[in-house]
Each structure stands twice: as structure tokens, then as C-alpha cells.
Design a protein around this motif. Structure first.
Motif, PDB file in Angstrom:
ATOM      1  N   ALA A  80       0.850  -1.192   0.000  1.00 33.98           N
ATOM      2  CA  ALA A  80       0.000   0.000   0.000  1.00 33.98           C
ATOM      3  C   ALA A  80       0.886   1.243   0.000  1.00 33.98           C
ATOM      4  O   ALA A  80       1.900   1.295   0.681  1.00 33.98           O
ATOM      5  N   THR A  81       0.484   2.211  -0.779  1.00 33.55           N
ATOM      6  CA  THR A  81       1.253   3.460  -0.826  1.00 33.55           C
ATOM      7  C   THR A  81       0.620   4.482   0.100  1.00 33.55           C
ATOM      8  O   THR A  81      -0.582   4.421   0.373  1.00 33.55           O
ATOM      9  N   PRO A  82       1.404   5.432   0.585  1.00 37.70           N
ATOM     10  CA  PRO A  82       0.830   6.417   1.501  1.00 37.70           C
ATOM     11  C   PRO A  82      -0.112   7.381   0.789  1.00 37.70           C
ATOM     12  O   PRO A  82       0.017   7.625  -0.397  1.00 37.70           O
ATOM     13  N   HIS A  83      -1.044   7.881   1.559  1.00 38.43           N
ATOM     14  CA  HIS A  83      -1.926   8.958   1.109  1.00 38.43           C
ATOM     15  C   HIS A  83      -1.147  10.251   1.070  1.00 38.43           C
ATOM     16  O   HIS A  83      -0.124  10.386   1.712  1.00 38.43           O
ATOM     17  N   SER A  84      -1.701  11.235   0.399  1.00 41.45           N
ATOM     18  CA  SER A  84      -1.218  12.594   0.589  1.00 41.45           C
ATOM     19  C   SER A  84      -2.088  13.194   1.696  1.00 41.45           C
ATOM     20  O   SER A  84      -3.193  12.709   1.965  1.00 41.45           O
ATOM     21  N   VAL A  85      -1.598  14.214   2.359  1.00 43.15           N
ATOM     22  CA  VAL A  85      -2.381  14.851   3.423  1.00 43.15           C
ATOM     23  C   VAL A  85      -3.678  15.387   2.839  1.00 43.15           C
ATOM     24  O   VAL A  85      -4.745  15.263   3.452  1.00 43.15           O
ATOM     25  N   ASP A  86      -3.610  15.936   1.644  1.00 39.00           N
ATOM     26  CA  ASP A  86      -4.795  16.479   0.986  1.00 39.00           C
ATOM     27  C   ASP A  86      -5.846  15.391   0.774  1.00 39.00           C
ATOM     28  O   ASP A  86      -7.024  15.572   1.087  1.00 39.00           O
ATOM     29  N   THR A  87      -5.414  14.230   0.305  1.00 38.53           N
ATOM     30  CA  THR A  87      -6.342  13.116   0.082  1.00 38.53           C
ATOM     31  C   THR A  87      -6.914  12.618   1.400  1.00 38.53           C
ATOM     32  O   THR A  87      -8.124  12.370   1.510  1.00 38.53           O
ATOM     33  N   LEU A  88      -6.062  12.477   2.390  1.00 41.19           N
ATOM     34  CA  LEU A  88      -6.544  12.046   3.706  1.00 41.19           C
ATOM     35  C   LEU A  88      -7.588  13.019   4.246  1.00 41.19           C
ATOM     36  O   LEU A  88      -8.607  12.604   4.791  1.00 41.19           O
ATOM     37  N   TYR A  89      -7.304  14.304   4.104  1.00 48.72           N
ATOM     38  CA  TYR A  89      -8.234  15.322   4.610  1.00 48.72           C
ATOM     39  C   TYR A  89      -9.580  15.206   3.893  1.00 48.72           C
ATOM     40  O   TYR A  89     -10.632  15.160   4.539  1.00 48.72           O
ATOM     41  N   ARG A  90      -9.545  15.161   2.583  1.00 45.49           N
ATOM     42  CA  ARG A  90     -10.795  15.073   1.810  1.00 45.49           C
ATOM     43  C   ARG A  90     -11.565  13.793   2.118  1.00 45.49           C
ATOM     44  O   ARG A  90     -12.781  13.813   2.263  1.00 45.49           O
ATOM     45  N   ASP A  91     -10.837  12.676   2.241  1.00 44.47           N
ATOM     46  CA  ASP A  91     -11.495  11.383   2.440  1.00 44.47           C
ATOM     47  C   ASP A  91     -11.975  11.146   3.874  1.00 44.47           C
ATOM     48  O   ASP A  91     -12.922  10.394   4.086  1.00 44.47           O
ATOM     49  N   HIS A  92     -11.309  11.739   4.851  1.00 39.65           N
ATOM     50  CA  HIS A  92     -11.573  11.335   6.233  1.00 39.65           C
ATOM     51  C   HIS A  92     -11.935  12.462   7.207  1.00 39.65           C
ATOM     52  O   HIS A  92     -12.306  12.161   8.342  1.00 39.65           O
ATOM     53  N   HIS A  93     -11.821  13.719   6.802  1.00 44.34           N
ATOM     54  CA  HIS A  93     -12.095  14.797   7.759  1.00 44.34           C
ATOM     55  C   HIS A  93     -13.526  14.735   8.286  1.00 44.34           C
ATOM     56  O   HIS A  93     -13.766  14.837   9.489  1.00 44.34           O
TER      57      HIS A  93
END
Length: 171
Positions: A8-21
Motif C-alpha cells: 500500500a502506498t501512503p496517502h497525501s495529506v490532501d487526500t486524507l483530509y478530503r477522504d476522512h475529515h
């Protein structure tokens, strides 16, 4: 012959924020019962993630964010407990004797540093320090209570006092 799935590759902070905030904010709101406080902790979670420079893999996003948020909640509750205990201890003081707001803030910050220092100590070092400083026990009494040698108590105390010195005066 089957091949293993790619790592598995890491998320970007931007993707994490959009997907999980939104999910994280809801998770925190359920636990705290306060929308604004949940929003603050959610933002602090992503800030801590950003400052850490470490990103979880794709399948670990929520669990990683949850762990950061839990740690922030523990820090917040610890801070509130310490602040409440300090304010309770000075509540009986008359107005002229009561410390200024600036002094209160400095004392609370120092108490938080001491609490973190004590929390980071090994159990026997912390116990020896507390028995000495708050119970007034002698080194032989501490040694007996902890079932260690007096020289071990001396080493524990040296380590604890060095940690206190570091809190007060830095490196």
C-alpha cells in the motif's frame, strides 16, 4: 504461481483530509458531544499529521488518524485535569494573594511539563521521586518500599532530578 499484492502506498495529506475529515469530525463529535471542540481536535489531528511528516498507507488512514486524535484527547483531558487541580488549589486565596492570569498560565504550563516528564520516567524512577518529594521518605525507606537497594534509589533520584533540571532549564 500467485504474486503478492503490491504494498500500500501512503496517502497525501490532501487526500486524507478530503477522504476522512468529515468522518473524523463525526467520530469526535460523538465522543465529545461538542461540535466546536470536535472541529478543533479534527483540525489539530491533521496539523499534527502534517507536522509529523509521516503518512499512513491507504488502508491505515482512519486508524492512524484515530490514534492521533485519541492522543490529542488524552493530552487535552490531562491539561484540563491539571489546570482544574491548580485552580482548585488557589481558589481559597484572597484577591491580593491570587496569582495574575499570566502567572497562572506560566504555572500551568510548568505543571504540564512536569507531568509529561513524570509520565516519561520509568515507573520505579517516578515512584522514588514522588515518595521522596511528596511523602518525605528517606532513601532507605524508599529502597525498602520499592524493594531495591539504596544505591538504586540514588540512581533513580539522580535521573529524576536531571529530568526536572531539563524541564526548568532546558538542555
Amino acid at each position: 504461481m500467485s504474486s503478492a499484492p503490491p504494498p500500500a502506498t501512503p496517502h497525501s495529506v490532501d487526500t486524507l483530509y478530503r477522504d476522512h475529515h468529515g468522518w473524523l469530525h463525526g467520530w469526535l463529535r460523538k465522543r465529545l458531544g461538542d461540535r466546536e471542540q470536535a472541529a478543533d481536535i479534527a483540525q489539530d489531528t491533521f496539523l499534527r499529521l502534517l507536522l509529523s511528516g509521516r503518512l499512513p498507507s491507504l488502508d491505515e488512514g482512519r486508524s492512524y488518524l484515530t490514534q492521533i486524535a485519541r492522543n490529542l484527547l488524552i493530552d487535552q483531558w490531562r491539561r484540563q485535569r491539571i489546570e482544574r487541580a491548580y485552580l482548585d488549589s488557589i481558589a481559597h486565596l484572597a484577591e491580593p494573594e491570587s496569582p495574575s492570569l499570566e502567572t497562572r498560565a506560566l504555572v500551568i504550563e510548568t505543571l504540564l511539563q512536569i507531568d509529561a516528564m513524570l509520565d516519561a520516567m520509568p515507573a520505579k524512577v517516578r515512584e522514588a521521586f514522588l515518595l521522596s518529594q511528596f511523602e518525605g521518605l528517606t532513601y532507605p525507606q524508599i529502597a525498602q518500599q520499592l524493594q531495591v537497594s539504596v544505591s538504586s534509589v540514588q540512581k533513580y533520584m539522580l535521573r529524576a532530578i536531571a529530568a526536572c533540571y531539563q524541564v526548568l532549564y532546558g538542555e
